[in-house]
Design a protein around this motif. Sequence first.
Motif: not given
Length: 322
Positions: A135-136, A138-142, A145, A148-149
């Motif tokens: 979770d930590r 998720r915002r910056r790790n491609d 991401k 997730d997609e």
Amino acid sequence: MIRPIKPYETLEAHLSKIQQRGIVIDLDSPDQWLTSVGYYRLSGYWYPYRELVAGRRDDDFTPGTTFSDVVALYEFDRKLRTLIHDGVERIEVMLRAQLNEAIGIIGPLAYLDAKHFRPNFDHAAWLQTAERRADRARRRNDAVKHHDEHYGGKLPIWAMSEVLDFADVSRLYEGLPASMQWEVAEQVGIRIDLSKLRKNQAEKARKNHPLVRWYEQLAIVRNTSAHHARLWNRSFAPVGTAAMRTIPALIPLPEGQSERLYGALCVMGTLLDAASPGTTWRDKVRYLVNNSFASIQGRHVGEMGFPETWQGEPFWSGDRNV
């Protein structure tokens, strides 16, 4: 009895205080060090220069203590932390790769199932930590991401291991069944000879590979370095050495157990031979100790657990065929 917090003091007051207590100010700009490093951090490096009175450190310094020696000790420790960070990075990456292989061959998501780990391993707590790391990231790790997609956020072990801290990876290794621990240890160059151990020592090692505790200590050493804390005179949680000393290169380890940095440096040097064949890391450690530490007044390598004869050991003399 609880004491009141000491009041704030200016740099000038700090400098005056240590002069009054006996430090010889032999540098042109001592205030620069107090400004860039800080009085409190430097105090850890001049602490062993304070006089011993009835077994306790007095406020006054031993005669001849110089500010330049304190600075040299700080600089040595800083450079040592850099070497530690460089070495642990490669060791950590190698462990991640081996865990990816060991667990991935069972299945990309096998780490999610507690049945693949020891019954006494707190898999739920470990997995909760791992999910927090993901979770930590998720915002910056491609890579996260991407999963997730395209895969509903399910990370295969080779993606999950990349977002874990070294301590998390170390605990995952600890949770593996003994047979898998031993397979990984062999792959990272740790080949223990059980025939050289007493029966109870060998049985203990079979059930839980001795490398488990060493990875645990290295994670602490790594965190100590990452947080810029002192290394040279620090004690760590003791780790048994009997099994590791059956490896010819690791005979220099202290007998019984190791809690000082020297043992960790030896184990790191051995692991790095597997992680980076031809590495000169050991030579850099030896050079740093010989050229940045040995000349500092009042200090001795024994403070880091080095034996008197360490330089004569093939492990440190450049002979990689030990």
